[in-house]
Enzyme design. Structure first.
Site, PDB file in Angstrom:
ATOM      1  N   HIS A  94       6.219 -55.172 -22.480  1.00 56.48           N
ATOM      2  CA  HIS A  94       7.250 -56.134 -22.105  1.00 56.48           C
ATOM      3  C   HIS A  94       8.191 -56.381 -23.291  1.00 56.48           C
ATOM      4  CE1 HIS A  94       4.756 -57.926 -18.538  1.00 56.48           C
ATOM      5  NE2 HIS A  94       5.120 -56.671 -18.356  1.00 56.48           N
TER       6      HIS A  94
ATOM      7  N   GLU B 139       8.873 -59.062 -25.105  1.00 54.97           N
ATOM      8  CA  GLU B 139       8.417 -59.878 -26.243  1.00 54.97           C
ATOM      9  C   GLU B 139       7.612 -59.081 -27.260  1.00 54.97           C
ATOM     10  OE1 GLU B 139       8.132 -60.380 -23.019  1.00 54.97           O
ATOM     11  OE2 GLU B 139       7.988 -62.477 -22.458  1.00 54.97           O
TER      12      GLU B 139
ATOM     13  N   CYS C 120       5.042 -63.764 -19.626  1.00 56.92           N
ATOM     14  CA  CYS C 120       4.006 -63.691 -18.596  1.00 56.92           C
ATOM     15  C   CYS C 120       2.687 -64.269 -19.103  1.00 56.92           C
ATOM     16  CB  CYS C 120       3.832 -62.258 -18.102  1.00 56.92           C
ATOM     17  SG  CYS C 120       3.183 -61.142 -19.339  1.00 56.92           S
TER      18      CYS C 120
ATOM     19  N   ALA D   6      32.391 -46.622   4.361  1.00 59.47           N
ATOM     20  CA  ALA D   6      33.794 -46.297   4.070  1.00 59.47           C
ATOM     21  C   ALA D   6      34.492 -46.136   5.413  1.00 59.47           C
ATOM     22  CB  ALA D   6      33.869 -45.010   3.268  1.00 59.47           C
TER      23      ALA D   6
ATOM     24  N   ASP E 215      24.843 -35.918  10.126  1.00 55.90           N
ATOM     25  CA  ASP E 215      25.357 -35.649   8.776  1.00 55.90           C
ATOM     26  C   ASP E 215      24.388 -34.823   7.934  1.00 55.90           C
ATOM     27  OD1 ASP E 215      27.191 -37.374   9.768  1.00 55.90           O
ATOM     28  OD2 ASP E 215      26.988 -38.913   8.216  1.00 55.90           O
TER      29      ASP E 215
ATOM     30  N   LEU F  51      20.921 -37.901   0.494  1.00 57.06           N
ATOM     31  CA  LEU F  51      20.681 -39.277   0.022  1.00 57.06           C
ATOM     32  C   LEU F  51      20.061 -39.332  -1.369  1.00 57.06           C
ATOM     33  CD1 LEU F  51      19.402 -40.983   3.312  1.00 57.06           C
ATOM     34  CD2 LEU F  51      21.752 -40.737   2.504  1.00 57.06           C
TER      35      LEU F  51
ATOM     36  N   LEU G 120      24.243 -50.417  10.736  1.00 51.29           N
ATOM     37  CA  LEU G 120      24.931 -51.418   9.908  1.00 51.29           C
ATOM     38  C   LEU G 120      25.238 -52.672  10.716  1.00 51.29           C
ATOM     39  CD1 LEU G 120      27.334 -48.941   8.073  1.00 51.29           C
ATOM     40  CD2 LEU G 120      25.631 -50.394   6.938  1.00 51.29           C
TER      41      LEU G 120
HETATM   42  C1  AOF Z   1       7.431 -60.683 -19.486  1.00 51.58           C
HETATM   43  N1  AOF Z   1       8.252 -59.892 -20.206  1.00 51.58           N
HETATM   44  O1  AOF Z   1       9.537 -58.087 -20.418  1.00 51.58           O
HETATM   45  C2  AOF Z   1       8.647 -58.531 -18.307  1.00 51.58           C
HETATM   46  C3  AOF Z   1       7.839 -59.414 -17.542  1.00 51.58           C
HETATM   47  O2  AOF Z   1       2.696 -54.922 -14.282  1.00 51.58           O
HETATM   48  P1  AOF Z   1       3.033 -55.637 -15.543  1.00 51.58           P
HETATM   49  O3  AOF Z   1       1.857 -56.042 -16.347  1.00 51.58           O
HETATM   50  O4  AOF Z   1       4.065 -54.909 -16.387  1.00 51.58           O
HETATM   51  O5  AOF Z   1       3.684 -57.031 -15.109  1.00 51.58           O
HETATM   52  C4  AOF Z   1       4.860 -57.041 -14.382  1.00 51.58           C
HETATM   53  C5  AOF Z   1       5.279 -58.470 -14.150  1.00 51.58           C
HETATM   54  O6  AOF Z   1       5.478 -59.127 -15.399  1.00 51.58           O
HETATM   55  C6  AOF Z   1       6.611 -58.572 -13.442  1.00 51.58           C
HETATM   56  O7  AOF Z   1       6.479 -58.592 -12.042  1.00 51.58           O
HETATM   57  C7  AOF Z   1       7.141 -59.887 -13.967  1.00 51.58           C
HETATM   58  O8  AOF Z   1       6.536 -60.975 -13.301  1.00 51.58           O
HETATM   59  C8  AOF Z   1       6.654 -59.870 -15.403  1.00 51.58           C
HETATM   60  N2  AOF Z   1       7.645 -59.175 -16.224  1.00 51.58           N
HETATM   61  N3  AOF Z   1       7.278 -60.486 -18.156  1.00 51.58           N
HETATM   62  O9  AOF Z   1       6.824 -61.580 -20.035  1.00 51.58           O
HETATM   63  C9  AOF Z   1       8.855 -58.820 -19.695  1.00 51.58           C
HETATM   64  N4  AOF Z   1       9.185 -57.426 -17.771  1.00 51.58           N
HETATM   65 ZN    ZN Z   2       4.818 -60.127 -20.448  1.00 48.62          ZN
END
Ligand code: AOF
Ligand code: ZN
Length: 358
Positions: free
Chosen positions: A63, A65, A90, A169, A219, A223, A308
């Site tokens: 993450h 941090e 988290c 479009a 078409d 995609l 749509l």
């Molecule tokens: C943070 N810092 O940079 C992010 C967070 O599957 P994991 O363990 O990577 O957890 C994913 C979840 O963590 C994601 O759904 C969101 O709630 C949180 N993301 N949290 O502290 C981060 N990317």
């Molecule tokens: Zn985290």
């Protein structure tokens, strides 16, 4: 409070906004690879100097941090530093250990958070854990910008469906296409080189792309994301009686395909996965629920007219991207009817591109 105090407070608040902006810039660097996770950026500031930066780089990896903390050369500065992060740290053991625990372990004195994390695994627990450990926490700095950045992630966790973008479009006389009776007749090309590229950027930003049966039959679209850098979205097709013939592009291996049908399997080998749903009732709640279950946080719908219109009528959309070209087709398939009041407009080589965010 003296007037000096209030000046100092105002300066702190201005600095918080400045560093949170930097977090948002860093967060965006993860755009191509983090889905369905949110984009998150973090900055560590000591005595008015940035001493560390990091962002969530790819799904499943570290993450923001820990990446920011790891980038700090002199960790003894951390207790007297502020950590800025665009999303609440988290508190859960996921693919990596909880960021809030790491912040406490490193004794970081102050944490400024852009927005709380709506993921039920976190949802306030990160901030609570920090406060219980005696860390000063400020929340809601540039909250609207942080939410806008992660609008897709938020839709999935707050409304349990993907963020839906409808895109089409139309010709200057309001048609999507000429009337065709078979795939042998060529499709009327409305988009120009630039607008086609923009559509591929939208594809790169979306985890899934959906079309209805008629579009797939007539078409034979691939995609995929070819005119912009990024991943191919999951291709999603509504094919009630599994009519898409063998050899169609959506059956190939170039990208995964998911087909919603009332039948269970095509009568030939295909790479497409079939999911059975009940077509006697509204299919959209079933489709959206299934996509959400797969953690698909964003969906772009590229046609055809009936698909749509049915989503427009159901109010199931968050953004509209409507291109109005220069050519007139005379007769053909009517474009969907949508209220574009309040849409922004850009012009690309005489084509008007309307964007409406609800
Ligand atoms: C943070 N810092 O940079 C992010 C967070 O599957 P994991 O363990 O990577 O957890 C994913 C979840 O963590 C994601 O759904 C969101 O709630 C949180 N993301 N949290 O502290 C981060 N990317
Ligand atoms: Zn985290």
């Amino acid at each position: 409070m003296t007037s000096d105090d209030s000046i100092i407070r105002a300066e702190h608040a201005a600095a918080d906004v400045l560093y949170m902006r930097r977090c948002l810039q860093l967060a965006r660097l993860g755009e191509e690879l983090v889905a369905p996770n949110p984009m998150v950026g973090a900055v560590i500031v000591h005595d008015g100097r940035i001493i560390g930066e990091g962002w969530h780089r790819r799904f499943g990896s570290w993450h923001a941090e820990p990446n920011a903390i790891r980038s700090v050369r002199d960790r003894s500065l951390l207790p007297s530093s502020t950590l800025y992060v665009s999303l609440e740290p988290c508190a859960h053991y996921g693919k990596t250990p909880p960021c809030a625990e790491l912040i406490v372990r490193e004794h970081i004195g102050r944490v400024v958070v852009g927005m709380l994390d709506p993921n039920p695994l976190v949802a306030g627990r990160g901030v609570e854990l920090l406060r219980q450990a005696g860390t000063e926490v400020v929340t809601g700095v540039l909250e609207a910008e942080c939410r806008a950045l992660n609008k897709r992630f938020l839709m999935l966790h707050e409304h349990h469906r993907p963020y839906i973008t409808l895109k089409w479009a139309q010709s200057a006389d309001g048609l999507l296409d000429r009337c065709r009776t078979s795939a042998a007749e060529p499709v009327a090309v409305i988009s120009n080189r630039v607008t086609k590229q923009l559509v591929h950027r939208l594809r790169a930003e979306s985890m899934a792309i959906l079309v209805g049966t008629q579009t797939a039959l007539f078409d034979n679209p691939g995609l995929r994301t070819t005119r912009w850098s990024g991943r191919n979205p999951l291709r999603v097709l509504i094919d009630r009686s599994l009519r898409l013939p063998a050899g169609s592009q959506l059956h190939d291996e170039q990208a995964p395909t998911l087909v919603f049908s009332e039948l269970s399997a095509y009568p030939f080998e295909t790479h497409a996965e079939v999911v059975q749903i009940d077509f006697r009732t509204d299919i959209w709640p079933q489709v959206m629920q299934h996509l959400a279950k797969r953690q698909i946080h964003s969906l772009i719908v590229e046609g055809g007219a009936r698909t749509l219109q049915s989503l427009l009528d159901a109010g199931l959309y968050d953004e509209l991207h409507v291109e109005v070209g220069m050519s007139r087709l005379g007769e053909g398939v009517q474009a969907p009817k949508a209220d574009l009041t309040g849409a922004s407009m850009q012009i690309f080589d005489q084509h008007r591109l309307y964007t409406l965010i609800r």
